[in-house]
Design a protein around this motif. Structure first.
Motif, PDB file in Angstrom:
ATOM      1  N   ASP A  94      98.731  36.110  45.847  1.00  0.00           N
ATOM      2  CA  ASP A  94      99.316  34.751  46.245  1.00  0.00           C
ATOM      3  C   ASP A  94      98.874  34.609  47.576  1.00  0.00           C
ATOM      4  O   ASP A  94      99.512  34.205  48.564  1.00  0.00           O
ATOM      5  CB  ASP A  94     100.515  34.711  45.937  1.00  0.00           C
ATOM      6  N   PHE A  95      97.721  35.092  48.200  1.00  0.00           N
ATOM      7  CA  PHE A  95      97.491  34.949  49.688  1.00  0.00           C
ATOM      8  C   PHE A  95      97.474  33.512  50.144  1.00  0.00           C
ATOM      9  O   PHE A  95      97.957  33.279  51.430  1.00  0.00           O
ATOM     10  CB  PHE A  95      95.939  35.493  50.147  1.00  0.00           C
ATOM     11  N   ASP A  96      97.305  32.502  49.402  1.00  0.00           N
ATOM     12  CA  ASP A  96      97.169  31.194  49.928  1.00  0.00           C
ATOM     13  C   ASP A  96      98.410  30.791  50.471  1.00  0.00           C
ATOM     14  O   ASP A  96      98.699  29.612  51.157  1.00  0.00           O
ATOM     15  CB  ASP A  96      96.748  30.389  48.668  1.00  0.00           C
ATOM     16  N   HIS A  97      99.771  31.413  49.711  1.00  0.00           N
ATOM     17  CA  HIS A  97     100.891  31.061  50.304  1.00  0.00           C
ATOM     18  C   HIS A  97     101.244  31.917  51.513  1.00  0.00           C
ATOM     19  O   HIS A  97     102.329  31.507  52.211  1.00  0.00           O
ATOM     20  CB  HIS A  97     101.966  31.345  49.392  1.00  0.00           C
ATOM     21  N   PHE A  98     100.226  32.762  52.047  1.00  0.00           N
ATOM     22  CA  PHE A  98     100.858  33.663  53.055  1.00  0.00           C
ATOM     23  C   PHE A  98      99.509  33.953  53.994  1.00  0.00           C
ATOM     24  O   PHE A  98      99.409  35.033  54.402  1.00  0.00           O
ATOM     25  CB  PHE A  98     101.362  35.000  52.578  1.00  0.00           C
ATOM     26  N   ASP A 396     103.098  41.290  59.728  1.00  0.00           N
ATOM     27  CA  ASP A 396     103.864  40.193  59.055  1.00  0.00           C
ATOM     28  C   ASP A 396     103.039  38.963  58.588  1.00  0.00           C
ATOM     29  O   ASP A 396     101.714  39.136  58.684  1.00  0.00           O
ATOM     30  CB  ASP A 396     104.725  39.588  60.109  1.00  0.00           C
ATOM     31  N   ARG A 397     103.490  38.237  57.666  1.00  0.00           N
ATOM     32  CA  ARG A 397     102.955  36.939  57.162  1.00  0.00           C
ATOM     33  C   ARG A 397     103.809  35.867  57.421  1.00  0.00           C
ATOM     34  O   ARG A 397     105.208  35.975  57.408  1.00  0.00           O
ATOM     35  CB  ARG A 397     102.654  37.188  55.680  1.00  0.00           C
ATOM     36  N   ILE A 398     103.308  34.717  57.355  1.00  0.00           N
ATOM     37  CA  ILE A 398     104.335  33.561  57.208  1.00  0.00           C
ATOM     38  C   ILE A 398     104.117  32.612  56.024  1.00  0.00           C
ATOM     39  O   ILE A 398     102.807  32.560  55.639  1.00  0.00           O
ATOM     40  CB  ILE A 398     103.937  32.536  58.538  1.00  0.00           C
ATOM     41  N   CYS A 399     105.066  32.262  55.323  1.00  0.00           N
ATOM     42  CA  CYS A 399     105.054  31.755  54.314  1.00  0.00           C
ATOM     43  C   CYS A 399     104.688  30.172  54.422  1.00  0.00           C
ATOM     44  O   CYS A 399     105.427  29.743  55.363  1.00  0.00           O
ATOM     45  CB  CYS A 399     106.414  31.544  53.506  1.00  0.00           C
ATOM     46  N   THR A 400     103.310  29.890  54.077  1.00  0.00           N
ATOM     47  CA  THR A 400     102.885  28.720  54.518  1.00  0.00           C
ATOM     48  C   THR A 400     103.244  27.253  53.699  1.00  0.00           C
ATOM     49  O   THR A 400     103.047  26.356  53.932  1.00  0.00           O
ATOM     50  CB  THR A 400     101.191  28.957  54.696  1.00  0.00           C
ATOM     51  N   LYS A 401     103.633  27.940  52.466  1.00  0.00           N
ATOM     52  CA  LYS A 401     104.075  26.900  51.378  1.00  0.00           C
ATOM     53  C   LYS A 401     105.126  27.636  50.767  1.00  0.00           C
ATOM     54  O   LYS A 401     104.933  28.479  50.242  1.00  0.00           O
ATOM     55  CB  LYS A 401     103.044  26.049  50.825  1.00  0.00           C
ATOM     56  N   PRO A 402     106.247  26.568  50.161  1.00  0.00           N
ATOM     57  CA  PRO A 402     107.203  27.384  49.460  1.00  0.00           C
ATOM     58  C   PRO A 402     106.953  28.220  48.309  1.00  0.00           C
ATOM     59  O   PRO A 402     105.847  27.894  47.700  1.00  0.00           O
ATOM     60  CB  PRO A 402     108.110  26.141  48.533  1.00  0.00           C
ATOM     61  N   TYR A 403     107.416  29.229  48.065  1.00  0.00           N
ATOM     62  CA  TYR A 403     107.106  30.404  46.996  1.00  0.00           C
ATOM     63  C   TYR A 403     108.201  30.939  46.653  1.00  0.00           C
ATOM     64  O   TYR A 403     109.495  31.216  47.192  1.00  0.00           O
ATOM     65  CB  TYR A 403     106.291  31.290  47.947  1.00  0.00           C
TER      66      TYR A 403
END
Length: 530
Positions: A94-98, A396-403
């Motif tokens: 689900d990389f597109d979210h992070f 780290d990663r940032i959640c770029t869209k709700p997940y």
């Protein structure tokens, strides 16, 4: 009565800004530790009671037997992900979210830090990753090999010329001089000998860029973590203007000289110049089936994509700076820990030297790129060093869209991650988890033998991160380490000296993974001549 109302307002504000934020994960049904108002879980680092590695281990251990837990960098909530499958889900499936990392220094405050590959976000990161990836393929590493080998030869010759039985050295200072010289020649086309010319400007700038032991730089770093909006308003840069001027001048002069004199050199600067002209060649002539090692991370489809990107001089400078920043200190630190483990485990060092001598004999004294990569025990030692001492302590990663994280155990319930939620990957602690690595404090290269390496649980070995956003320079770093230790152990034995600290204690004075008191060892000349 007025003072009573003021007191109530003050208490309410204090609660709202210092206590309420620390209930974020509890309200979502996520287990967390016991954060301290204002400081969260970061109090130990702030007061120098913990090293960064101690901090990561602390937040990893405070809520056991869960796939994830909540923690706080001061008042900022982080979701600490411990489960390998969930790590894979977030970083790969689900990389597109992070897609993004957390950006510490805004681009408008410091363009060189804000425009580099690590800091870029979204499509700008994708384009730059695809632009840079051809510079770090196996075929490019083969070209870099000879430049690294020359630097390693000069390194060893410097100590051989001393004609001493045992030369006592502080390894961090010594190895950063080698990594400085390697970066200078492979990225910038500059010949530097930092052991002989100890105060060359290239080296001094590297020291300035990577030294986080000073009070001012620490205050800036924590300031951006606690009140980033305030530091952004006042445009507080992490580094001084002199550093920016040096690298901008260096890159601008290099580009101008190469364009005027039609100089072509197969290094990072040349690749970025070609990308700017739209003539970059994405095809990679893979000439060997042997990669740089177990720890090497594979490039994703993002890095293999075709891209047409216009690069400014500042874009090129930003990428060169982050490459220099990472390679100067990070690779040198790995070398320090490897030297420590070999110095205190002579049987492992002796076995590695036997493999080196066998390789020398097979190649009639001349080291080749292919023969180095075929050295299995060398790769096992490097791989175990990166397991026990991952200098990328966490990521780290940032959640770029709700997940939504769906529940997998009876105790869990769906967790909705809002946009901009920070996800933390506790690499150091995962590498030290006895569930994944029995006797984790033991330095045991056999974990990565042909017999055992298939037992490593996927996504529990993360020295260079995971997924499309992994470290682009893993091949470069591993090759650089192997080349130097081949040359060192061909001529010297690494031995403890009076200043050597055994067991090693991690420093609490710096964010970097560093030994308290330094890495003091002796280079004992081997009896036979080389």
């Amino acid at each position: 009565m007025l003072w009573i109302y003021l007191a109530i307002i003050a208490i309410a504000l204090l609660y709202y800004f210092t206590v309420k934020p620390l209930k974020y994960w509890t309200k979502l049904g996520v287990k967390q530790g016991n954060p301290i108002p204002l400081f969260g879980d970061s109090w130990g680092m702030l007061w120098k009671k913990q090293s960064m590695a101690d901090y990561v281990q602390y937040i990893y251990d405070q809520v056991p037997n869960v796939r994830y837990s909540g923690c706080y960098q001061f008042s900022l909530p982080n979701l600490l992900v411990k489960d390998p499958e969930l790590i894979k889900q977030i970083t790969v499936k689900d990389f597109d979210h992070f897609v993004d990392h957390r950006v510490l220094i805004p681009e408008e405050v410091d363009p060189l830090l804000g425009k580099n590959l690590f800091s870029l976000t979204g499509q700008r990161w994708r384009d730059m990753r695809a632009t840079l990836s051809p510079s770090f393929t196996s075929s490019k590493m083969k070209f870099m090999f000879s430049l690294m080998a020359d630097a390693a030869h000069d390194f060893v010759q410097h100590f051989k010329n001393k004609n001493e039985k045992i030369v006592t050295v502080e390894m961090k200072d010594t190895f950063t001089r080698y990594t400085n010289d390697v970066i200078a020649t492979t990225a910038f086309g500059i010949k530097v000998d930092s052991l002989e010319n100890r105060d060359n400007e290239f080296y001094l700038m590297g020291k300035e860029a990577t030294d986080f032991s000073g009070v001012i730089k620490n205050l800036k770093f924590f300031g951006y973590m606690i009140v980033p909006w305030l530091f952004k308003i006042f445009s507080v840069s992490l580094f001084g203007k002199e550093l920016s001027r040096f690298f901008r001048g260096l890159i601008t002069d290099t580009i101008r000289t190469r364009e005027e004199k039609h100089i072509v050199r197969n290094d990072m600067i040349n690749l970025l110049m070609e990308a700017r002209k739209g003539s970059i060649n994405k095809q990679d002539d893979e000439t060997t089936s042997v990669d740089t090692g177990f720890a090497t991370v594979e490039e994703s489809e993002v890095g293999k994509a075709k891209v047409q990107k216009h690069l400014t001089d500042e874009d090129i400078t930003a990428q060169a700076l982050i490459f220099f920043f990472a390679g100067f200190d990070t690779v040198a630190s790995i070398m320090c820990f490897m030297a420590y483990e070999l110095g205190v485990s002579q049987e492992i060092q002796d076995r590695l030297r036997e493999e080196i001598e066998h390789t020398m004999k097979e190649n009639k004294g001349k080291l080749t790129y292919e023969s180095l990569l075929k050295m299995k025990y060398m790769d096992m030692v490097v791989t175990e060093t990166l397991r026990k001492w991952p200098v990328a302590i966490g990521s780290d990663r940032i959640c770029t869209k709700p997940y939504t994280i769906e529940p997998k155990t009876p105790e869990e319930k769906p967790v909705l991650l809002e946009k901009n939620t920070v996800i933390s990957l506790p690499i150091f602690a995962i590498h030290r988890d006895p569930k994944f690595y029995p006797e984790p404090e033991k330095f045991d290269p056999e974990r990565f033998s042909d017999k055992n390496k298939d037992k490593i649980v996927p996504y529990t070995y993360l020295p260079f991160g995971a997924g499309p956003r992994n470290c682009i320079g893993s091949r470069f770093a591993i090759l650089e380490i192997k080349v130097l230790f081949y040359h060192i152990l061909s001529n010297f034995k690494i031995v403890p000296v009076e200043k050597t600290t055994i067991p090693l204690k991690l420093s609490k004075k710096t964010f970097n993974l560093m030994s308290d008191g330094g890495f003091w060892f002796g280079l004992e000349r081997l009896e036979r001549g080389r």
